[in-house]
Design a protein around this motif. Structure first.
Motif, PDB file in Angstrom:
ATOM      1  N   ASP A   1       0.818  -1.210   0.000  1.00 49.27           N
ATOM      2  CA  ASP A   1       0.000   0.000   0.000  1.00 49.27           C
ATOM      3  C   ASP A   1       0.853   1.262   0.000  1.00 49.27           C
ATOM      4  N   PHE A   2       2.103   1.129   0.415  1.00 44.87           N
ATOM      5  CA  PHE A   2       3.009   2.269   0.497  1.00 44.87           C
ATOM      6  C   PHE A   2       4.434   1.747   0.302  1.00 44.87           C
ATOM      7  N   ILE A   3       5.204   2.463  -0.528  1.00 41.70           N
ATOM      8  CA  ILE A   3       6.597   2.095  -0.763  1.00 41.70           C
ATOM      9  C   ILE A   3       7.478   3.283  -0.401  1.00 41.70           C
ATOM     10  N   TYR A   4       8.530   3.004   0.348  1.00 42.04           N
ATOM     11  CA  TYR A   4       9.478   4.056   0.695  1.00 42.04           C
ATOM     12  C   TYR A   4      10.879   3.676   0.220  1.00 42.04           C
ATOM     13  N   VAL A   5      11.574   4.672  -0.339  1.00 43.22           N
ATOM     14  CA  VAL A   5      12.971   4.495  -0.755  1.00 43.22           C
ATOM     15  C   VAL A   5      13.771   5.706  -0.277  1.00 43.22           C
ATOM     16  N   GLY A   6      14.904   5.465   0.375  1.00 44.40           N
ATOM     17  CA  GLY A   6      15.726   6.539   0.916  1.00 44.40           C
ATOM     18  C   GLY A   6      16.964   6.811   0.082  1.00 44.40           C
ATOM     19  N   SER A   7      17.893   7.565   0.660  1.00 42.21           N
ATOM     20  CA  SER A   7      19.082   7.989  -0.071  1.00 42.21           C
ATOM     21  C   SER A   7      20.286   7.100   0.248  1.00 42.21           C
ATOM     22  N   GLY A   8      21.267   7.137  -0.646  1.00 45.80           N
ATOM     23  CA  GLY A   8      22.449   6.308  -0.448  1.00 45.80           C
ATOM     24  C   GLY A   8      23.687   6.903  -1.076  1.00 45.80           C
ATOM     25  N   SER A   9      24.805   6.278  -0.848  1.00 49.48           N
ATOM     26  CA  SER A   9      26.057   6.703  -1.465  1.00 49.48           C
ATOM     27  C   SER A   9      25.989   6.446  -2.974  1.00 49.48           C
ATOM     28  N   LEU A  10      26.913   7.046  -3.700  1.00 48.52           N
ATOM     29  CA  LEU A  10      26.930   6.853  -5.149  1.00 48.52           C
ATOM     30  C   LEU A  10      27.114   5.384  -5.507  1.00 48.52           C
ATOM     31  N   GLU A  11      27.962   4.676  -4.763  1.00 50.22           N
ATOM     32  CA  GLU A  11      28.184   3.259  -5.035  1.00 50.22           C
ATOM     33  C   GLU A  11      26.937   2.432  -4.747  1.00 50.22           C
ATOM     34  N   SER A  12      26.280   2.723  -3.621  1.00 48.71           N
ATOM     35  CA  SER A  12      25.047   2.012  -3.275  1.00 48.71           C
ATOM     36  C   SER A  12      23.947   2.285  -4.295  1.00 48.71           C
ATOM     37  N   MET A  13      23.891   3.530  -4.788  1.00 51.36           N
ATOM     38  CA  MET A  13      22.877   3.874  -5.778  1.00 51.36           C
ATOM     39  C   MET A  13      23.097   3.115  -7.080  1.00 51.36           C
ATOM     40  N   LYS A  14      24.336   2.922  -7.470  1.00 51.33           N
ATOM     41  CA  LYS A  14      24.630   2.148  -8.683  1.00 51.33           C
ATOM     42  C   LYS A  14      24.095   0.718  -8.551  1.00 51.33           C
ATOM     43  N   ILE A  15      24.305   0.132  -7.392  1.00 54.20           N
ATOM     44  CA  ILE A  15      23.833  -1.237  -7.154  1.00 54.20           C
ATOM     45  C   ILE A  15      22.303  -1.282  -7.194  1.00 54.20           C
ATOM     46  N   ALA A  16      21.675  -0.312  -6.530  1.00 46.96           N
ATOM     47  CA  ALA A  16      20.211  -0.263  -6.493  1.00 46.96           C
ATOM     48  C   ALA A  16      19.640  -0.050  -7.898  1.00 46.96           C
ATOM     49  N   LYS A  17      20.234   0.844  -8.664  1.00 45.83           N
ATOM     50  CA  LYS A  17      19.751   1.115 -10.026  1.00 45.83           C
ATOM     51  C   LYS A  17      19.791  -0.140 -10.883  1.00 45.83           C
ATOM     52  N   ASN A  18      20.842  -0.904 -10.766  1.00 46.62           N
ATOM     53  CA  ASN A  18      20.975  -2.119 -11.565  1.00 46.62           C
ATOM     54  C   ASN A  18      19.889  -3.130 -11.212  1.00 46.62           C
ATOM     55  N   ASP A  19      19.585  -3.259  -9.919  1.00 49.48           N
ATOM     56  CA  ASP A  19      18.549  -4.196  -9.489  1.00 49.48           C
ATOM     57  C   ASP A  19      17.157  -3.684  -9.824  1.00 49.48           C
ATOM     58  N   PHE A  20      16.978  -2.373  -9.764  1.00 54.42           N
ATOM     59  CA  PHE A  20      15.661  -1.752  -9.936  1.00 54.42           C
ATOM     60  C   PHE A  20      15.083  -1.994 -11.329  1.00 54.42           C
ATOM     61  N   LYS A  21      15.956  -2.276 -12.294  1.00 51.75           N
ATOM     62  CA  LYS A  21      15.494  -2.475 -13.672  1.00 51.75           C
ATOM     63  C   LYS A  21      14.420  -3.542 -13.759  1.00 51.75           C
ATOM     64  N   ARG A  22      14.535  -4.579 -12.923  1.00 56.92           N
ATOM     65  CA  ARG A  22      13.561  -5.685 -12.980  1.00 56.92           C
ATOM     66  C   ARG A  22      12.193  -5.292 -12.425  1.00 56.92           C
ATOM     67  N   LEU A  23      12.133  -4.160 -11.716  1.00 57.79           N
ATOM     68  CA  LEU A  23      10.892  -3.726 -11.073  1.00 57.79           C
ATOM     69  C   LEU A  23      10.163  -2.636 -11.835  1.00 57.79           C
ATOM     70  N   VAL A  24      10.787  -2.126 -12.900  1.00 56.96           N
ATOM     71  CA  VAL A  24      10.266  -0.932 -13.576  1.00 56.96           C
ATOM     72  C   VAL A  24       8.830  -1.099 -14.047  1.00 56.96           C
ATOM     73  N   LYS A  25       8.517  -2.203 -14.687  1.00 55.40           N
ATOM     74  CA  LYS A  25       7.161  -2.414 -15.208  1.00 55.40           C
ATOM     75  C   LYS A  25       6.134  -2.393 -14.083  1.00 55.40           C
ATOM     76  N   ASP A  26       6.419  -3.079 -12.993  1.00 56.04           N
ATOM     77  CA  ASP A  26       5.483  -3.132 -11.869  1.00 56.04           C
ATOM     78  C   ASP A  26       5.385  -1.786 -11.159  1.00 56.04           C
ATOM     79  N   ILE A  27       6.501  -1.065 -11.065  1.00 55.93           N
ATOM     80  CA  ILE A  27       6.481   0.254 -10.432  1.00 55.93           C
ATOM     81  C   ILE A  27       5.641   1.230 -11.246  1.00 55.93           C
ATOM     82  N   LYS A  28       5.775   1.173 -12.550  1.00 55.30           N
ATOM     83  CA  LYS A  28       4.998   2.057 -13.422  1.00 55.30           C
ATOM     84  C   LYS A  28       3.495   1.815 -13.229  1.00 55.30           C
ATOM     85  N   LYS A  29       3.087   0.553 -13.171  1.00 56.47           N
ATOM     86  CA  LYS A  29       1.681   0.229 -12.938  1.00 56.47           C
ATOM     87  C   LYS A  29       1.243   0.697 -11.550  1.00 56.47           C
ATOM     88  N   TYR A  30       2.107   0.524 -10.577  1.00 51.05           N
ATOM     89  CA  TYR A  30       1.820   0.920  -9.196  1.00 51.05           C
ATOM     90  C   TYR A  30       1.519   2.419  -9.120  1.00 51.05           C
TER      91      TYR A  30
END
Length: 225
Positions: free
Chosen positions: A52-81
């Motif tokens: 019902d609610f999704i929260y995402v916080g901030s991170g270091s540049l290195e952590s953000m790179k890792i998150a961005k790479n993983d996030f690709k698999r969620l894009v379709k579902d996030i867009k619908k959400y």
């Protein structure tokens, strides 16, 4: 049961952002609602629409790179959400995850933007206070903005607007315990969350966060020389 997802809780929690989900849980419990928070990260099985609610916080540049790479698999579902008017709050540089899903871009800059911020917010008719520490800006934004700068910096130093809003997606470069520092903004999100579940909001006694908010404004905004 209200289900909350704290996405990349281990990677994108640079400024104690887990306090934001705790603040929301506290308010929901005062509404006598049952709440479950799931903490998910890279490689975890995530059924986005279950929440019902999704929260995402901030991170270091290195952590953000890792998150961005993983996030690709969620894009379709996030867009619908987002299109289904469910709520996402993205703070700090986590707004970079959503470029492309929403109509804006971010880019790195050659300097750091750091400092306290005071924004006006039409959604709640109250000031929003917070802190920024970033090396990126939003460019080519065709989405609705979330705040107007009173003191501080917009999503680009040349802009007087800050934040991204699309349906019930709320993104801002403000970081840290945003919802604790801004109880009226928290209340606004709480009301949307309850309405999405067809639950009536019940007025409860104001907690200490309201007093702390007013004290900050009195000391650092209204009486600022």
């Amino acid at each position: 049961m209200i289900k909350i997802l704290h996405l990349y809780y281990d990677l994108l929690n640079l400024y104690g952002e887990n306090a934001n989900t705790k603040a929301l849980v506290n308010r929901l419990e005062k509404q006598k609602e049952k709440v479950k928070v799931d903490f998910k990260s890279v490689g975890d099985d995530i059924k986005i629409n279950d929440y019902d609610f999704i929260y995402v916080g901030s991170g270091s540049l290195e952590s953000m790179k890792i998150a961005k790479n993983d996030f690709k698999r969620l894009v379709k579902d996030i867009k619908k959400y987002i299109n289904d008017n469910k709520i996402i709050l993205a703070t700090g540089n986590s707004i970079e995850l959503f470029e492309g899903i929403l109509d804006y871009k971010t880019q790195e800059i050659g300097f750091r933007i750091v400092g306290d911020q005071v924004f006006e917010c039409d959604l709640i008719k109250k000031l929003v206070i917070g802190f920024q520490n970033r090396t990126s800006v939003v460019v080519n934004n065709n989405e609705e903005s979330l705040f107007t700068v009173k003191t501080g910096c917009g999503y680009d130093p040349k802009e007087t607007k800050e934040g991204i809003r699309h349906n019930n997606f709320f993104g801002t470069y403000l970081l840290g315990p945003l919802l604790i520092r801004n109880p009226y903004f928290l209340e606004y999100i709480l009301k949307i969350l309850l309405a999405n579940k067809n639950i009536k909001y019940k007025k409860v006694n104001e907690d200490v966060s309201y007093a702390a908010y007013e004290e900050y404004l009195e000391n650092f905004v209204y009486n600022k020389k």
